[in-house]
Write a protein that holds these residues in place. Structure first.
Motif, PDB file in Angstrom:
ATOM      1  N   ALA A 101      20.579  22.403  17.888  1.00 43.71           N
ATOM      2  CA  ALA A 101      21.065  22.553  16.886  1.00 43.71           C
ATOM      3  C   ALA A 101      20.101  23.650  16.074  1.00 43.71           C
ATOM      4  CB  ALA A 101      21.023  21.378  16.150  1.00 43.71           C
ATOM      5  N   ALA A 102      18.710  23.703  15.860  1.00 43.63           N
ATOM      6  CA  ALA A 102      17.742  23.981  15.519  1.00 43.63           C
ATOM      7  C   ALA A 102      17.819  25.747  15.191  1.00 43.63           C
ATOM      8  CB  ALA A 102      16.421  23.284  15.589  1.00 43.63           C
ATOM      9  N   ALA A 103      17.801  25.914  16.907  1.00 43.37           N
ATOM     10  CA  ALA A 103      18.557  27.264  16.773  1.00 43.37           C
ATOM     11  C   ALA A 103      19.653  27.562  16.142  1.00 43.37           C
ATOM     12  CB  ALA A 103      18.230  27.637  18.798  1.00 43.37           C
ATOM     13  N   ASP A 104      20.665  27.319  16.307  1.00 44.03           N
ATOM     14  CA  ASP A 104      21.779  27.186  15.790  1.00 44.03           C
ATOM     15  C   ASP A 104      21.768  27.269  13.950  1.00 44.03           C
ATOM     16  OD1 ASP A 104      24.233  28.499  16.028  1.00 44.03           O
ATOM     17  OD2 ASP A 104      25.450  26.086  15.384  1.00 44.03           O
ATOM     18  N   GLY A 105      20.995  26.834  13.313  1.00 37.28           N
ATOM     19  CA  GLY A 105      20.260  26.993  11.801  1.00 37.28           C
ATOM     20  C   GLY A 105      20.724  25.857  11.577  1.00 37.28           C
ATOM     21  N   ALA A 106      21.006  24.688  11.798  1.00 38.70           N
ATOM     22  CA  ALA A 106      21.169  23.636  11.185  1.00 38.70           C
ATOM     23  C   ALA A 106      20.284  23.047  10.571  1.00 38.70           C
ATOM     24  CB  ALA A 106      21.438  22.442  12.353  1.00 38.70           C
ATOM     25  N   ASP A 107      19.894  22.400   9.364  1.00 37.74           N
ATOM     26  CA  ASP A 107      19.320  21.541   8.811  1.00 37.74           C
ATOM     27  C   ASP A 107      19.162  20.503   8.394  1.00 37.74           C
ATOM     28  OD1 ASP A 107      18.856  23.894   6.685  1.00 37.74           O
ATOM     29  OD2 ASP A 107      20.819  23.411   6.451  1.00 37.74           O
ATOM     30  N   LEU A 108      19.860  19.796   9.066  1.00 39.85           N
ATOM     31  CA  LEU A 108      19.602  18.047  10.082  1.00 39.85           C
ATOM     32  C   LEU A 108      20.977  18.179  10.805  1.00 39.85           C
ATOM     33  CD1 LEU A 108      19.847  15.093   9.440  1.00 39.85           C
ATOM     34  CD2 LEU A 108      21.481  14.928   7.446  1.00 39.85           C
ATOM     35  N   VAL A 109      20.369  17.137  12.183  1.00 42.56           N
ATOM     36  CA  VAL A 109      20.894  17.158  13.500  1.00 42.56           C
ATOM     37  C   VAL A 109      21.056  15.835  13.253  1.00 42.56           C
ATOM     38  CG1 VAL A 109      18.775  16.479  14.338  1.00 42.56           C
ATOM     39  CG2 VAL A 109      21.269  17.032  15.764  1.00 42.56           C
ATOM     40  N   VAL A 110      22.024  15.266  13.693  1.00 42.26           N
ATOM     41  CA  VAL A 110      22.048  13.632  13.634  1.00 42.26           C
ATOM     42  C   VAL A 110      22.694  13.306  14.831  1.00 42.26           C
ATOM     43  CG1 VAL A 110      23.471  11.384  13.124  1.00 42.26           C
ATOM     44  CG2 VAL A 110      22.753  13.750  12.019  1.00 42.26           C
ATOM     45  N   LEU A 111      21.685  11.995  15.805  1.00 37.08           N
ATOM     46  CA  LEU A 111      22.170  11.513  17.727  1.00 37.08           C
ATOM     47  C   LEU A 111      23.034  10.234  16.830  1.00 37.08           C
ATOM     48  CD1 LEU A 111      19.291  12.441  18.911  1.00 37.08           C
ATOM     49  CD2 LEU A 111      21.043  13.447  18.984  1.00 37.08           C
ATOM     50  N   PRO A 112      23.691   9.710  17.785  1.00 38.15           N
ATOM     51  CA  PRO A 112      24.647   9.038  17.773  1.00 38.15           C
ATOM     52  C   PRO A 112      24.066   7.225  18.270  1.00 38.15           C
ATOM     53  CG  PRO A 112      24.706  10.134  20.437  1.00 38.15           C
ATOM     54  CD  PRO A 112      24.011  10.547  18.859  1.00 38.15           C
ATOM     55  N   GLU A 113      25.024   6.133  18.309  1.00 35.72           N
ATOM     56  CA  GLU A 113      23.948   5.090  17.846  1.00 35.72           C
ATOM     57  C   GLU A 113      23.709   4.815  19.621  1.00 35.72           C
ATOM     58  OE1 GLU A 113      25.892   0.700  17.001  1.00 35.72           O
ATOM     59  OE2 GLU A 113      27.725   1.875  17.693  1.00 35.72           O
ATOM     60  N   LEU A 114      23.210   4.688  19.696  1.00 37.18           N
ATOM     61  CA  LEU A 114      21.320   3.756  20.528  1.00 37.18           C
ATOM     62  C   LEU A 114      22.173   4.840  21.791  1.00 37.18           C
ATOM     63  CD1 LEU A 114      22.656   0.017  21.319  1.00 37.18           C
ATOM     64  CD2 LEU A 114      20.435   1.226  20.068  1.00 37.18           C
ATOM     65  N   PHE A 115      21.967   6.180  21.621  1.00 39.20           N
ATOM     66  CA  PHE A 115      21.584   7.497  22.062  1.00 39.20           C
ATOM     67  C   PHE A 115      20.895   7.250  23.649  1.00 39.20           C
ATOM     68  CE2 PHE A 115      18.243   8.458  19.489  1.00 39.20           C
ATOM     69  CZ  PHE A 115      17.687   9.230  20.284  1.00 39.20           C
ATOM     70  N   ASP A 116      19.451   6.629  23.592  1.00 37.41           N
ATOM     71  CA  ASP A 116      18.687   6.701  24.365  1.00 37.41           C
ATOM     72  C   ASP A 116      19.136   5.418  25.940  1.00 37.41           C
ATOM     73  OD1 ASP A 116      18.332   5.014  22.845  1.00 37.41           O
ATOM     74  OD2 ASP A 116      16.423   4.925  23.206  1.00 37.41           O
ATOM     75  N   VAL A 117      19.841   4.191  25.057  1.00 34.47           N
ATOM     76  CA  VAL A 117      19.903   3.193  26.153  1.00 34.47           C
ATOM     77  C   VAL A 117      21.253   3.113  26.637  1.00 34.47           C
ATOM     78  CG1 VAL A 117      20.057   1.314  24.522  1.00 34.47           C
ATOM     79  CG2 VAL A 117      19.400   0.827  27.399  1.00 34.47           C
ATOM     80  N   GLY A 118      22.532   3.648  26.199  1.00 33.34           N
ATOM     81  CA  GLY A 118      23.842   3.405  25.373  1.00 33.34           C
ATOM     82  C   GLY A 118      24.498   1.372  25.265  1.00 33.34           C
ATOM     83  N   TYR A 119      25.063   2.267  24.100  1.00 34.38           N
ATOM     84  CA  TYR A 119      25.489   0.783  23.725  1.00 34.38           C
ATOM     85  C   TYR A 119      25.709  -0.655  24.727  1.00 34.38           C
ATOM     86  CZ  TYR A 119      28.044  -2.942  20.890  1.00 34.38           C
ATOM     87  OH  TYR A 119      27.878  -4.026  20.821  1.00 34.38           O
ATOM     88  N   PHE A 120      26.634  -0.309  25.847  1.00 38.06           N
ATOM     89  CA  PHE A 120      26.961  -1.628  26.478  1.00 38.06           C
ATOM     90  C   PHE A 120      25.963  -1.834  27.438  1.00 38.06           C
ATOM     91  CE2 PHE A 120      30.605   0.742  24.806  1.00 38.06           C
ATOM     92  CZ  PHE A 120      31.912  -1.039  23.746  1.00 38.06           C
ATOM     93  N   ALA A 121      24.533  -1.484  27.653  1.00 40.63           N
ATOM     94  CA  ALA A 121      23.840  -1.447  28.480  1.00 40.63           C
ATOM     95  C   ALA A 121      23.182  -2.343  27.947  1.00 40.63           C
ATOM     96  CB  ALA A 121      22.625  -0.171  28.909  1.00 40.63           C
ATOM     97  N   PHE A 122      23.913  -3.517  28.204  1.00 35.07           N
ATOM     98  CA  PHE A 122      23.349  -4.350  27.450  1.00 35.07           C
ATOM     99  C   PHE A 122      21.718  -4.936  27.885  1.00 35.07           C
ATOM    100  CE2 PHE A 122      27.627  -6.076  25.941  1.00 35.07           C
ATOM    101  CZ  PHE A 122      27.706  -4.693  25.176  1.00 35.07           C
ATOM    102  N   ASP A 123      21.588  -5.767  29.475  1.00 38.25           N
ATOM    103  CA  ASP A 123      20.576  -5.572  29.855  1.00 38.25           C
ATOM    104  C   ASP A 123      19.434  -4.853  29.756  1.00 38.25           C
ATOM    105  OD1 ASP A 123      22.012  -7.709  30.523  1.00 38.25           O
ATOM    106  OD2 ASP A 123      22.477  -7.313  32.907  1.00 38.25           O
ATOM    107  N   ALA A 124      19.531  -3.479  29.459  1.00 39.29           N
ATOM    108  CA  ALA A 124      18.491  -2.459  28.994  1.00 39.29           C
ATOM    109  C   ALA A 124      17.120  -3.280  27.657  1.00 39.29           C
ATOM    110  CB  ALA A 124      19.017  -1.067  29.504  1.00 39.29           C
ATOM    111  N   TYR A 125      18.455  -3.462  26.598  1.00 38.18           N
ATOM    112  CA  TYR A 125      18.175  -3.074  25.302  1.00 38.18           C
ATOM    113  C   TYR A 125      16.255  -3.274  25.255  1.00 38.18           C
ATOM    114  CZ  TYR A 125      22.669  -2.647  23.324  1.00 38.18           C
ATOM    115  OH  TYR A 125      23.543  -2.776  23.036  1.00 38.18           O
TER     116      TYR A 125
END
Length: 268
Positions: A29-53
């Motif tokens: 995104a930075a290389a494409d010239g973006a000023d602000l980049v937004v990632l989704p909810e619980l992008f690192d673990v996955g929302y439905f992976a409750f046991d990994a919270y």
């Protein structure tokens, strides 16, 4: 402000793989010239992976989020790492204000181009309806805003879309663009399409609804990341596959629309 919304393909519980993919998306995104980049909810673990919270949880000042602060600085881009599982006790130990002394929160953190933490938002409305979020998370209390590239930016998360009073509170505080990192599943895809647009229309503000992509056992995220302008017009959108959606955010457009159609002044 050029906004990049990353519809990340998220694998449940695969924290390091998800983080690596998110970091690469930020760099692209930075290389494409973006000023602000937004990632989704619980992008690192996955929302439905409750046991990994619990395994994923860390302080707002922890190592994983520090990597996003570092990449924001290195790539000269604002980054909404939104959201991750926050360990509230660890944050409190690091001197960070939290809604409780212990427990977990669904937390978005916005870093500026220097890697400085500009905003911390903890999801206020926790989702029930068969989800374990209400059992595992502590709700947030504050609705912070900050100036990014001359735009007054606020954050809500996923289920918050169903509560218009929170958006109106932000508008009264001067918000011009609301970022909505989400993990919205397929059975309610029409709700996803409708609610984001409705919040933009009724508040005469930009809304960037940033969803993930992926399948978790019987649940599948519907993607369809979309950016709406203050008229509710779609500026950019996606299907359900991993991609990045970009759009231009112009605060002058917010002011112009509100002057042309002064509905906010007609409230009783």
């Amino acid at each position: 402000m050029r906004l990049a919304c990353v519809q990340l393909g998220v694998e449940g519980g695969a924290i390091e793989d998800n983080v690596a993919a998110a970091m690469e998306a930020v760099r692209e995104a930075a290389a494409d010239g973006a000023d602000l980049v937004v990632l989704p909810e619980l992008f690192d673990v996955g929302y439905f992976a409750f046991d990994a919270y619990a395994r994923a949880a860390e302080s707002v000042a922890g190592d994983r989020l520090s990597r996003f602060a570092a990449v924001a600085d290195e790539e000269d881009i604002n980054v909404l790492a939104g959201t991750v599982v926050e360990d509230l006790a660890a944050s409190a130990a690091d001197g960070i204000e939290a809604p409780a002394d212990e427990g977990l929160a669904n937390t978005a953190v916005l870093f500026d181009r220097s890697g400085e933490r500009r905003l911390v938002y903890r999801k206020r409305h926790l989702f029930g309806y068969g989800s374990e979020e209400t059992d595992r998370m502590v709700p947030g209390e504050r609705v912070p805003m900050t100036d990014i590239e001359g735009v007054q930016v606020g954050v809500t998360t996923c289920y918050d879309l169903r509560f218009p009073e929170q958006f109106r509170q932000m508008v009264e505080a001067g918000v011009e663009c609301v970022l909505v990192p989400s993990a919205w599943p397929y059975p309610r895809v029409e709700h996803w399409r409708t609610l984001g647009r409705a919040r933009a229309i009724e508040n005469l503000t930009y809304v960037a609804a940033v969803n993930g992509s992926g399948i978790f056992d019987s649940d599948a995220l519907c993607g369809r990341t979309t950016v709406y302008d203050p008229w509710g017009t779609t500026l950019a959108s996606a299907g359900d596959e991993p991609t990045t959606v970009t759009a231009e955010i112009d605060p002058d457009q917010v002011a112009a629309v509100r002057e042309e159609f002064p509905a906010l002044h007609d409230r009783r």
